[in-house]
Motif scaffolding. Structure first.
Motif, PDB file in Angstrom:
ATOM      1  N   TYR A 125       0.911  -1.103  -0.028  1.00  0.00           N
ATOM      2  CA  TYR A 125      -0.007   0.058   0.003  1.00  0.00           C
ATOM      3  C   TYR A 125       0.933   1.151   0.005  1.00  0.00           C
ATOM      4  O   TYR A 125       1.941   1.163   0.524  1.00  0.00           O
TER       5      TYR A 125
ATOM      6  N   ASN B 277     -13.592  -0.644   7.670  1.00  0.00           N
ATOM      7  CA  ASN B 277     -12.659   0.231   7.587  1.00  0.00           C
ATOM      8  C   ASN B 277     -11.253  -0.538   7.554  1.00  0.00           C
ATOM      9  O   ASN B 277     -11.145  -1.523   8.190  1.00  0.00           O
ATOM     10  N   THR B 278     -10.341  -0.225   6.649  1.00  0.00           N
ATOM     11  CA  THR B 278      -9.105  -0.758   6.463  1.00  0.00           C
ATOM     12  C   THR B 278      -8.291   0.155   7.422  1.00  0.00           C
ATOM     13  O   THR B 278      -8.135   1.343   6.983  1.00  0.00           O
TER      14      THR B 278
ATOM     15  N   ASN C  92     -13.943   0.856   3.624  1.00  0.00           N
ATOM     16  CA  ASN C  92     -14.088  -0.356   2.472  1.00  0.00           C
ATOM     17  C   ASN C  92     -15.622   0.012   1.865  1.00  0.00           C
ATOM     18  O   ASN C  92     -16.734  -0.682   2.586  1.00  0.00           O
TER      19      ASN C  92
END
Length: 825
Positions: A385, A794-795, A810
């Motif tokens: 990421y 949520n990430t 997400n």
């Protein structure tokens, strides 16, 4: 703005129907439909010298004498007549909807009894509303989500939460047989098909709480589904971009044997490919379901229900970019993936049921079932990421792209999870009506054997800018890069367990119902008690204690002799939920055999108000409830996966108000508006009350049907849902007392248009090709009409330079278009 528009629209609709009238005379009213559920005009409804004619919407209304037996006769020039026997009290209004047929024989007499399901507080959902409802995951559950008190933030999931409970707290019966879901599913897009085949359904009853003792041991709700018994050969087919189905009805010449068989196929690629994560997605969801009925004589009947399903979920994520932050400081998360996920869920289900009617007042049932599931969850997904700033300069060649990376990291997820479960049930039930027809006795006893073989191997490694992140349960000083780290290098999450578990259960119930009058008012009293005994044993675990719980429950309903058709209900009782296998397994995968049953005390006060508006039937149902819960087994909720702590260290409560107005807003169609307010909180080890994972405060739902007056072949179906945000935005395994973040509000509108080619088929000449079809229609559906961005979780991404942790939503599906073809012979 969209939320305000939706609330304003609901306000306008409600106010447009704020004035209604009530007729004080005793009468019967309803709608006459044909076998295709189409209104029948010019049906003569008569009693002696009085008569009434149905209008173009099939509606009729006729006054009848009170306190005496009345014989109503329904006749039509091209349909077979129906005779109905009815007896009403002074000023009573009774709704009687009739289905007429031009081919099959009709009953000589239809005996109308009290509306038992209304007294029990059961919501009745018509199969037609389910079949026509536009939804990304069509079926019974999609309609339930529009009811008050029922919540779900995932259009890809068939699971739902009721009045503060979770997905595991809902009972589901098909023909009085309890059905189960797969255990390892963690995401709604993995679920595939609901067990219930909509094309086979005859009745759907739903209770959101305060239900009777005859239903099982869960704390939240009951969904009771009855499959139909075929009367003649029929064929139904449906095809769309999301899959298809084929259902056939068969009946023998002597009418003793009948069978329904249905095949369904589902492909969610259209929906999943609309999400932000770009994937190679190859799902296969298929099932075959059949029910065989045999009635050799008037006393005996036998049936077998079988289901085989296989879900293959192959998922290979490629890239993802999610923009978030503020207007002044926009931030984007870019993720590049390697690896894939390979999941399989294969279930086999068979159930045998026999009914013996000793006489009109005594009946006995024997039910046995076997459920076998084999599930695997294998994945290795490596994600890199980049957390960066987004170019917002209008006219720039890099508008919307990441121009500066402020944080980088990697994440590796691995799992090799396998589960094999076998559940066997055997049950005997009886029902008895005493000679005075006022007392009713129901009882039952059930044995259940559950066997689980489960292996959990699951770990996650997180790296941020080259620095491995320790799990939150380890607190070791780490001030890299200034000093070298000498602690252990361990995964951020690491779960390893192998469980072989057997659970033996014996449960039973007995309940008594009584109906009579207080003066001129009708009342019904129901009292029952359930008992449940269970013990957990298994390999490499200590045998659990032998535990028993008792659940007394009571209902009281009163229908005053008023001009207005009012019914009041009071329900209260204990609702124990003995732990199922998933509730015994803690967050580390270990089984704790002595987990106690969760307990909930329900208090439900409700009112049903039936009335006529614009000469059409309507009903307003209002329910206030309070649930006090002890021995609560707390859990975390991520997408649709529930992970229990396998303890009983908390207390909780839930209270709220549900309202639902349903009726014929458009003549000949059923629609409803629903509103719900709910609050639920838990207190873990006396640390104080915090919101539970299902604390969804406000709910608005609309299911609306319409047609175009100048183009009656064109039908419209609208499904609107608005839910306030769930407290599900905290990191996994976080201390809930440190994180009480909420997801954004859930807003969704699905709309469907259907052009019915067989409309007014009776006006076509004999031999016309459309006369071969009961129904032939072409549909166009728009899912997520307003393209709202709804988040399911949520990430959480860490930036070691700024020492910040970002919750990136997400998002669920975006706007999707679908074409559907339906045919019935």
């Amino acid at each position: 703005m969209k939320t305000k528009f939706l609330i304003f629209s609901l306000f306008i609709i409600l106010n447009s129907f704020s004035v209604f009238s009530q007729n004080a005379t005793a009468k019967v009213a309803g709608i006459v439909l044909d076998e295709n559920n189409k209104p029948v005009e010019n049906v003569n409804v008569s009693y002696q010298s009085k008569s009434s004619i149905t209008d173009k919407n099939g509606f009729y209304e006729i006054s009848v004498p009170a306190n005496q037996k009345v014989i109503l006769i329904f006749t039509h020039v091209s349909l077979k007549s129906i005779t109905a026997s009815i007896q009403l009290k002074t000023n009573e209004e009774f709704e009687f909807n009739v289905m007429m047929n031009d081919k099959s024989d009709q009953l000589n007499e239809v005996i109308i009894t009290n509306d038992k399901r209304r007294v029990e507080g059961i919501t009745i959902i018509s199969p037609e509303s389910i079949r026509l409802n536009p939804s990304a995951n069509a079926g019974i559950e999609s309609v339930l989500k529009s009811l008050p008190g029922v919540n779900s933030n995932s259009e890809l999931s068939t699971q739902y939460a009721v009045r503060g409970g979770n997905y595991d707290e809902n009972l589901v019966y098909v023909n009085e047989i309890e059905v189960y879901r797969p255990f390892l599913i963690r995401s709604g897009q993995q679920e595939g098909l609901s067990f219930t085949n909509t094309e086979m359904v005859q009745n759907v009853d739903f209770s959101a709480g305060g239900f009777q003792a005859k239903y099982g041991d869960k704390m939240s709700s009951v969904l009771d589904i009855t499959y139909r018994t075929p009367k003649k050969f029929a064929l139904a087919a449906e095809a769309s971009f999301l899959g298809g189905s084929l259902t056939a009805d068969f009946i023998s010449k002597n009418k003793k044997w009948s069978n329904i068989i249905g095949i369904r196929y589902r492909d969610n690629s259209l929906l999943v490919n609309s999400q932000e994560t770009q994937t190679n997605f190859r799902p296969t969801f298929i099932d075959v379901q059949s029910i065989v009925n045999f009635k050799p004589n008037e006393k005996w009947s036998f049936s077998f229900l079988g289901n085989a399903s296989k879900n293959k979920y192959n998922y290979q994520p490629l890239t993802r970019q999610t923009n978030f932050g503020t207007i002044d400081e926009p931030i984007a998360l870019q993720v590049f993936y390697e690896g894939q996920e390979n999941d399989q869920y294969q279930t086999l289900f068979g159930a045998f049921k026999t009914v013996y009617e000793l006489d009109k007042n005594n009946a006995f049932k024997f039910i046995s079932s076997i459920y076998h599931t084999q599930e695997q969850e294998y994945f290795d997904i490596y994600a890199q990421y980049f957390l960066g700033e987004v170019d917002t300069n209008i006219g720039s060649e890099t508008l919307g792209e990441v121009t500066f990376n402020r944080g980088i990291g990697t994440q590796l997820n691995h799992a090799r999870n396998d589960l094999d479960a076998l559940i066997v049930n055997a049950e005997v039930k009886g029902s008895h009506v005493l000679s005075n027809k006022k007392h009713f006795i129901d009882w039952g006893i059930k044995y259940t054997r559950e066997n689980f073989r489960d292996r959990v191997v699951e770990w996650e490694v997180i790296d941020s800018a080259g620095f491995s992140i320790n799990p939150p349960i380890i607190d070791i000083p780490n001030d890299q890069p200034y000093n070298p780290y000498t602690g252990p290098l361990v995964p951020y999450q690491n779960i390893r367990a192998t469980n072989f578990v057997d659970i033996n259960r014996i449960s039973g119930y007995a309940q008594w119902s009584f109906k009579d009058q207080i003066g001129s008012a009708d009342y019904t009293l129901n009292f029952g008690v359930r008992a449940h005994n269970w013990q957990v044993t298994g390999k490499n675990i200590a045998d659990g204690k032998n535990q028993t719980v008792f659940s007394p429950r009571a209902q009281f309903s009163l229908k005053p002799d008023w001009k207005k058709n009012m019914l009041f209900r009071l329900s209260l009782g204990y609702y124990y939920q003995p732990p199922f296998y998933r509730e015994l397994r803690d967050s580390l995968g270990m089984v704790r055999p002595n987990v106690k049953a969760q307990k909930s005390i329900h208090y439900v006060l409700s009112n049903d108000f039936k009335f006529q508006m614009y000469n059409r039937p309507f009903k307003l149902v209002t329910e206030a409830y309070y649930k006090s819960m002890t021995d609560v087994n707390t859990y975390t909720l991520e997408n649709v996966r529930i992970r229990y702590r396998a303890d009983n260290d908390a207390v909780a409560y839930a209270y709220g108000l549900d309202m639902r107005l349903n009726g014929e807003f458009v003549p000949g169609t059923e629609s409803w508006l629903s509103f719900g307010y709910m609050r639920t909180e838990e207190n873990l080890n006396d640390k104080g009350y915090i919101a539970r994972p299902t604390d969804q405060r406000l709910k608005f739902g609309v299911l609306f049907q319409d047609y175009m007056p100048n183009l009656p072949n064109m039908k419209l179906y609208l499904n609107l849902v608005y839910n306030t945000g769930l407290p599900g935005g905290s990191p996994s395994y976080a201390n809930p007392y440190d994180y009480q973040l909420r997801l954004r509000d859930y807003r969704r509108a699905d709309v469907g248009f259907s052009y019915v080619l067989t409309e007014r088929n009776n006006e076509r000449p004999d031999g016309h090709w459309l006369k071969k079809f009961k129904d032939l229609s072409v549909g166009f559906e728009i899912f997520n009409l307003f393209n709202n961005q709804n988040a399911i979780t949520n990430t959480w991404v860490r930036d070691v330079y700024t020492k910040n942790q970002y919750g990136i939503p997400n998002y669920m599906t975006t706007r999707v278009f679908n074409i559907k073809l339906s045919a019935r012979l």
